[in-house]
Design a protein around this motif. Structure first.
Motif, mmCIF file in Angstrom:
data_model
loop_
_atom_site.group_PDB
_atom_site.id
_atom_site.type_symbol
_atom_site.label_atom_id
_atom_site.label_comp_id
_atom_site.label_asym_id
_atom_site.label_seq_id
_atom_site.Cartn_x
_atom_site.Cartn_y
_atom_site.Cartn_z
ATOM 1 N N PRO A 130 1.819 -7.823 5.765
ATOM 2 C CA PRO A 130 1.430 -6.520 5.593
ATOM 3 C C PRO A 130 1.778 -4.905 5.912
ATOM 4 N N TYR A 131 0.740 -3.835 5.482
ATOM 5 C CA TYR A 131 1.116 -3.018 5.208
ATOM 6 C C TYR A 131 -0.062 -2.069 4.306
ATOM 7 N N ALA A 132 -0.061 -0.936 5.148
ATOM 8 C CA ALA A 132 -0.397 0.490 4.616
ATOM 9 C C ALA A 132 -0.882 0.518 3.448
ATOM 10 N N ARG A 133 -2.044 0.789 2.790
ATOM 11 C CA ARG A 133 -1.766 1.421 1.133
ATOM 12 C C ARG A 133 -2.192 2.912 1.451
ATOM 13 N N PRO A 134 -1.498 3.709 1.323
ATOM 14 C CA PRO A 134 -1.060 5.026 0.630
ATOM 15 C C PRO A 134 -2.217 5.407 -0.393
ATOM 16 N N GLU A 135 -2.552 7.236 -0.062
ATOM 17 C CA GLU A 135 -3.431 7.197 -1.664
ATOM 18 C C GLU A 135 -2.390 7.171 -2.666
ATOM 19 N N ARG A 136 -3.033 7.541 -3.382
ATOM 20 C CA ARG A 136 -1.859 8.168 -4.861
ATOM 21 C C ARG A 136 -1.741 9.307 -4.460
ATOM 22 N N ALA A 137 0.075 9.288 -5.355
ATOM 23 C CA ALA A 137 0.842 10.337 -5.158
ATOM 24 C C ALA A 137 0.351 11.328 -6.048
ATOM 25 N N ALA A 138 0.387 11.133 -6.969
ATOM 26 C CA ALA A 138 -0.673 11.919 -8.308
ATOM 27 C C ALA A 138 -1.327 11.383 -9.509
ATOM 28 N N GLY A 139 -1.854 12.610 -10.544
ATOM 29 C CA GLY A 139 -2.383 12.385 -11.161
ATOM 30 C C GLY A 139 -3.945 10.925 -10.788
ATOM 31 N N THR A 140 -5.444 10.570 -11.973
ATOM 32 C CA THR A 140 -5.990 10.354 -10.905
ATOM 33 C C THR A 140 -6.259 8.311 -11.504
ATOM 34 N N THR A 141 -7.317 8.080 -10.423
ATOM 35 C CA THR A 141 -7.376 6.460 -11.092
ATOM 36 C C THR A 141 -7.927 6.031 -12.426
#
Ligand code: UDP
Ligand code: MG
Length: 330
Positions: free
Chosen positions: A199-210
């Motif tokens: 298990p892990y917590a998914r962080p937000e994107r570091a840079a750029g966009t999806t």
């Protein structure tokens, strides 16, 4: 961690990610320092239109652990991963996103479970999807549940993504699969072997966009479903049987009514309802068949899943050495 030498390939598909690549390499160096000399980083440039390729080529000049597989155009993340998996040489292979949403530090735990506990696949499980929108969480959860309900042979662990460590033999098994429709999460799960989730917590994107919007995700979900289940085809037999049964009962009612009560002519509304409803059901079932026929068409054409423009860095050099050795032997 045992010091026995083994190598690990990180397979990183990149599409218009010029601002993320250097940060990615720096973070890997920092957080995976104990594995430094055992890592290879294989970037797969999926037809980026920005400076992604140039940024990776600069990284290759600085760091001989970096390689680049440059695809001829944008083939999509699944195809890019397929290309990376086919080229990676490590004893274990880890597909990773370049945006640091797959936390590099987790790789140490993956490697421990692989080396010390003998797991062939160690996959990350997102416990906290707060970085995703509520809508994405809801649709993703619904998809996994529906997929697992209708797919009899392959169950995808809920909230597992592509981020995982795979032993060489799992990678070889995946590389042998001939299908063009590459729903990688499904193929990974299909291979089986001894697996465990971390298990892990998914962080937000570091840079750029999806790079994915809802339309792309919807089509992705359909691809996954139709490649792993024939339930959508079979369900129409049951719908058909149900409708036929109800129709038969209704027919009996009408005949009895005519015999005992006599003919009455009103019936426009009920007729219209039946015609429209059945018309809709039939179109839907033909559409579902179309989905499968379209996918069969895709498989039958046997076009390659990806085209490579060129391979750069370590792997290109290795190839050159191999062909020189072959020349010597000949
Ligand atoms: N990606 C790719 N080809 C595509 C779309 C995405 O190689 O056509 C790569 C992208 O560069 C990134 C990874 O796939 O490294 C995951 O993409 P993203 O972070 O946009 O997806 P999300 O995390 O939003 O689901
Ligand atoms: Mg991402």
């Amino acid at each position: 961690m045992s010091n026995q030498l083994f190598t690990i390939s990180l397979v990183v598909p990149v599409y218009n990610e010029e601002e993320s690549i250097d940060t990615f390499i720096e973070t890997i160096d920092k957080e995976l320092a104990p594995l430094r000399d055992q890592l290879q980083i294989v970037f797969v440039n999926d037809g980026s239109r920005d400076k992604t390729r140039e940024v990776v080529e600069k990284a290759i000049e600085r760091d001989n652990r970096v390689s680049l597989i440059n695809l001829a155009r944008n083939f999509g993340k699944e195809a890019a991963m397929t290309a990376g998996l086919a080229h990676a040489r490590g004893d274990a292979v880890i597909p990773m996103d370049v945006d640091l949403q797959d936390p590099p530090a987790l790789v140490l735990e993956f490697v421990r479970l692989w080396r010390e506990e003998g797991y062939d696949t160690v996959y990350g499980v997102r416990t906290d999807r707060n970085a995703d929108t509520a809508m994405k969480r809801l649709t993703a959860g619904g998809f996994y549940r529906f997929f697992n309900a209708v797919s009899t042979t392959t169950k995808i662990p809920e909230n597992a993504g592509d981020f995982r460590l795979m032993d060489r033999r799992v990678v070889e098994a995946i590389n042998q699969l001939p299908e063009r429709n590459r729903f990688m999460k499904g193929l990974f799960a299909w291979a089986g072997f001894r697996s465990i989730g971390v298990p892990y917590a998914r962080p937000e994107r570091a840079a750029g966009t999806t790079k994915f919007n809802y339309w792309k995700l919807w089509n992705f979900a359909l691809d996954g479903l139709f490649s792993f289940s024939s339930w959508p085809l079979r369900v129409w037999s049951y719908v058909g049987a149900g409708v036929a049964g109800i129709s038969f009962l209704y027919m009996l009612i009408i005949i009895l009514k005519v015999l005992f009560v006599g003919v009455d002519s009103p019936g426009y509304a009920s007729l219209m309802c039946v015609i429209l409803f059945l018309g809709g059901v039939q179109l839907l079932s033909i559409g579902i068949m179309g989905e499968y026929i379209g996918r069969m068409f895709l498989e039958v054409k046997q076009r390659p899943v990806f085209l490579i423009e060129g391979v750069y860095g370590q792997y290109a050099q290795q190839k050159a050495v191999e062909s020189k050795e072959e020349d010597k032997q000949a």
